[in-house]
Design an enzyme around this catalytic site. Structure first.
Site, mmCIF file in Angstrom:
data_model
loop_
_atom_site.group_PDB
_atom_site.id
_atom_site.type_symbol
_atom_site.label_atom_id
_atom_site.label_comp_id
_atom_site.label_asym_id
_atom_site.label_seq_id
_atom_site.Cartn_x
_atom_site.Cartn_y
_atom_site.Cartn_z
ATOM 1 N N LYS A 203 0.815 -1.223 0.000
ATOM 2 C CA LYS A 203 0.000 0.000 0.000
ATOM 3 C C LYS A 203 0.842 1.263 0.000
ATOM 4 C CE LYS A 203 -4.478 -1.666 1.108
ATOM 5 N NZ LYS A 203 -5.622 -1.754 2.021
ATOM 6 N N ARG A 237 -4.072 -9.873 4.681
ATOM 7 C CA ARG A 237 -4.383 -9.903 3.241
ATOM 8 C C ARG A 237 -3.151 -9.439 2.463
ATOM 9 N NH1 ARG A 237 -6.210 -6.310 -0.516
ATOM 10 N NH2 ARG A 237 -7.729 -7.046 -2.026
HETATM 11 C C1 7PM Z 1 -5.754 0.617 -5.037
HETATM 12 C C2 7PM Z 1 -5.992 0.966 -3.724
HETATM 13 C C3 7PM Z 1 -5.784 -0.694 -5.441
HETATM 14 C C4 7PM Z 1 -6.250 -0.003 -2.815
HETATM 15 C C5 7PM Z 1 -6.018 -1.657 -4.527
HETATM 16 C C6 7PM Z 1 -6.267 -1.307 -3.222
HETATM 17 C C7 7PM Z 1 -8.349 -4.092 1.239
HETATM 18 C C8 7PM Z 1 -9.397 -4.797 0.700
HETATM 19 C C9 7PM Z 1 -8.347 -3.770 -0.877
HETATM 20 C C10 7PM Z 1 -8.149 -4.099 2.639
HETATM 21 C C11 7PM Z 1 -10.044 -5.541 2.763
HETATM 22 C C12 7PM Z 1 -5.278 -3.218 -2.193
HETATM 23 C C13 7PM Z 1 -6.476 -2.307 -2.197
HETATM 24 N N1 7PM Z 1 -7.679 -3.464 0.243
HETATM 25 N N2 7PM Z 1 -10.240 -5.528 1.444
HETATM 26 N N3 7PM Z 1 -9.390 -4.588 -0.624
HETATM 27 N N4 7PM Z 1 -9.029 -4.841 3.364
HETATM 28 N N5 7PM Z 1 -10.866 -6.240 3.545
HETATM 29 O O1 7PM Z 1 -4.174 -2.682 -1.936
HETATM 30 O O2 7PM Z 1 -7.263 -3.458 3.216
HETATM 31 O O3 7PM Z 1 -5.383 -4.416 -2.425
HETATM 32 S S1 7PM Z 1 -7.972 -3.194 -2.439
#
Ligand code: 7PM
Length: 256
Positions: A203, A237
């Protein structure tokens, strides 16, 4: 929990995982690396990402869920759409990962009508606007109060506490200082009485701290996973399952 993004615009996999076939291959690789849960998603939740139609999302996600449903691996489906929830559950998903915490029309009922688990995540604002001006008086207290309120709401609709997971939603309407406060105080969230999920993998907060680009964030991601586990997170995750497992085995052995 290994991330299977089936989205052409996914920043994390650079479009390498844009079809159900490569989605299945990616899922199999993460299982090989030791994933205990797969999180299968067909819609990017990236700030400003193009919304995906229900049909498109179903076409991305269902073939992967169906292909893996004979295996002994719990599948989580990352979606905010009620119809995708229903069809994913029918196809064998064991958990719904909804970054909207079942606030969408019909979402609570779709999950209540099944026996699957659900991850309730906090975010401030919508995926389109959340990073424009995140603002809190007390990010930990406000995030916990939101999750507590959602736990109450979904339990009132018949989703038992034993089916719930909570997640502070790192990066979702949070500035660096907010993300740091949430990770520092992650143990507080275990007081909600259900398993805590933490998603920090690759992230931007890790990029802000280290100056590293997204494809250079393996070691910061593993460090963040170790911290989250030491603070009591039960589900981590991640994109990089093997490296994370290797690190978490040490945490578990020392019983931190
Ligand atoms: C851009 C920004 C692309 C953020 C992808 C993301 C989470 C999630 C995501 C989380 C849960 C990523 C995120 N992040 N579901 N889905 N918790 N429960 O980095 O932190 O994968 S998408």
């Amino acid at each position: 929990m290994g991330i299977v993004n089936i989205t052409p615009d996914s920043f994390s996999d650079g479009g390498q995982c844009a079809s159900p076939i490569s989605g299945i291959e990616h899922a199999l690789r993460l299982l090989d690396e030791g994933a205990d849960i797969l999180d299968i998603g067909g819609e990017s939740s990236r700030p400003g990402a193009q919304p995906v139609s229900v049909e498109e999302e179903l076409q991305r996600v269902l073939p992967v869920v169906e292909a893996l449903s004979g295996r002994n691996v719990p599948m989580s489906v990352d979606t905010c759409k009620t119809r995708v929830m229903r069809e994913a559950i029918a196809a064998g998903a064991a958990m719904i990962n909804d970054i909207d915490a079942l606030q969408g029309e019909g979402a609570i009922d779709a999950v209540a009508a099944s026996n699957v688990a659900v991850c309730l995540m906090h975010k401030q604002g919508t995926s389109q606007t959340m990073q424009l001006a995140p603002s809190y008086d007390d990010v930990v207290a406000e995030t916990m109060a939101f999750l507590q309120a959602r736990m109450t709401a979904v339990q009132a609709a018949g989703i038992g506490r034993e089916r719930l997971v909570v997640d502070p939603g790192f990066g979702f309407g949070k500035r660096l200082e907010h993300n740091i406060a949430l990770l520092r105080q992650l143990a507080d969230f275990t007081g909600l009485g259900v398993p805590v999920l933490a998603g920090l993998s690759r992230k931007s907060m890790l990029g802000q701290i280290t100056g590293l680009e997204v494809n250079e964030r393996l070691i910061p991601s593993v460090a963040a996973a170790v911290i989250a586990a030491m603070k009591g997170a039960k589900i981590i995750r991640v994109h990089d399952v093997k490296a994370t497992r290797d690190a978490l085995q040490i945490v578990n052995a020392i019983n931190l």
